[in-house]
Design a protein around this motif. Structure first.
Motif, PDB file in Angstrom:
ATOM      1  N   LYS A  68     -16.905   6.530 -28.039  1.00 35.89           N
ATOM      2  CA  LYS A  68     -17.354   7.158 -29.275  1.00 35.89           C
ATOM      3  C   LYS A  68     -18.167   8.400 -28.957  1.00 35.89           C
ATOM      4  N   ARG A  69     -18.143   9.348 -29.875  1.00 34.63           N
ATOM      5  CA  ARG A  69     -19.008  10.515 -29.792  1.00 34.63           C
ATOM      6  C   ARG A  69     -19.631  10.743 -31.160  1.00 34.63           C
ATOM      7  N   LEU A  70     -20.912  11.042 -31.172  1.00 36.92           N
ATOM      8  CA  LEU A  70     -21.596  11.410 -32.390  1.00 36.92           C
ATOM      9  C   LEU A  70     -21.510  12.925 -32.535  1.00 36.92           C
ATOM     10  N   GLU A  74     -21.511  17.377 -29.702  1.00 35.65           N
ATOM     11  CA  GLU A  74     -20.907  16.054 -29.572  1.00 35.65           C
ATOM     12  C   GLU A  74     -21.619  15.327 -28.446  1.00 35.65           C
ATOM     13  N   PRO A  87     -23.268   8.090 -27.922  1.00 37.74           N
ATOM     14  CA  PRO A  87     -24.325   7.341 -28.602  1.00 37.74           C
ATOM     15  C   PRO A  87     -25.221   6.558 -27.655  1.00 37.74           C
ATOM     16  N   GLY A 105     -27.792   6.579 -30.553  1.00 38.87           N
ATOM     17  CA  GLY A 105     -26.883   5.819 -31.394  1.00 38.87           C
ATOM     18  C   GLY A 105     -27.552   4.731 -32.204  1.00 38.87           C
ATOM     19  N   LYS A 144     -23.215   8.412 -41.399  1.00 39.88           N
ATOM     20  CA  LYS A 144     -23.117   9.826 -41.752  1.00 39.88           C
ATOM     21  C   LYS A 144     -24.288  10.220 -42.648  1.00 39.88           C
ATOM     22  N   LEU A 177     -26.402  13.555 -38.449  1.00 46.80           N
ATOM     23  CA  LEU A 177     -25.119  12.989 -38.041  1.00 46.80           C
ATOM     24  C   LEU A 177     -24.050  13.378 -39.052  1.00 46.80           C
ATOM     25  N   SER A 207     -18.816  10.278 -36.746  1.00 42.23           N
ATOM     26  CA  SER A 207     -18.639   9.601 -35.466  1.00 42.23           C
ATOM     27  C   SER A 207     -17.151   9.635 -35.144  1.00 42.23           C
TER      28      SER A 207
END
Length: 209
Positions: free
Chosen positions: A14-16, A34, A37, A102, A108, A128, A131
């Motif tokens: 995953k990337r935030l 990017e 988390p 994270g 969001k 944010l 994700s």
């Protein structure tokens, strides 16, 4: 120190996607970043310093606002150099090394404030945006087809490639048989030893993990 609810920092795919806005700047000054988390806040601090081209020569801290979703009050995260710097009686200081980004930016629209240089008073709002999923593995470039399994090693492989191009060679028939065998080994598909299909290989690599 209060609450140290650190989760295991296991790498994820995953990337935030975070927008970082310098408060009060007009026209806006911002970066979209990017970030994984599982990074802890002291690591996020280094990312932000690099993104903003600052020199990390002043104190900093992070402040998470009240969370209406969880009912949690505002939280303050500081460095280990001076956890009691400018104490706020309403917010116990927690070490920034003890929590991941994270854990704070989950949904969001969640925000986090980054304060840097208490003399100049820089304030940055991290928000944010979304994700995203990224592949655990990718193939991003390459050249020529890879020799199939059991093709006899690099010397036998290159012998077949070279001799099959020369009908006058006494071993031409044997080389052509080898080439047909190689083509059949890759599922009977059209096979060109000089062609690298990046899209196909990348899909296979992504599915492998």
């Amino acid at each position: 120190m209060a609450r140290t609810s650190i989760k295991a920092s296991i790498p994820t795919n995953k990337r935030l996607v975070i927008r970082a806005d310098l408060n009060e700047a007009s026209p806006p000054i911002w970066r979209r970043i990017e970030i994984a988390p599982e990074l802890r806040l002291h690591q996020v601090h280094r990312v932000l310093q690099a993104a903003f081209e600052w020199q990390d020569s002043h104190l900093h801290e992070f402040v998470a606002p009240e969370n209406a979703r969880t009912g949690e009050g505002a939280r303050r995260f500081v460095t280990g150099y001076d956890p009691d710097f400018d104490p706020d009686p309403d917010m116990e200081a927690e070490l920034e090394t003890e929590i991941t980004i994270g854990e704070l930016l989950v949904k969001k629209g969640d925000t986090l404030t980054y304060l840097y240089d208490f003399g100049d008073g820089w304030e940055v709002t991290l928000k944010l945006e979304k994700s995203t999923k990224v592949p655990l593995a990718r193939c991003v470039a390459g050249n020529r087809a890879w020799p199939p399994d059991d093709s006899g090693g690099i010397w036998a492989y290159e012998w077949a490639l070279a001799v099959s191009q020369d009908p006058s060679d006494p071993d031409y028939e044997a080389a052509m048989e080898k080439m047909e065998w190689l083509a059949g080994w890759v599922n009977g598909e059209r096979w060109d030893p000089e062609t690298f299909d990046l899209d196909a290989v990348d899909k296979d690599v992504r599915r492998s993990v």
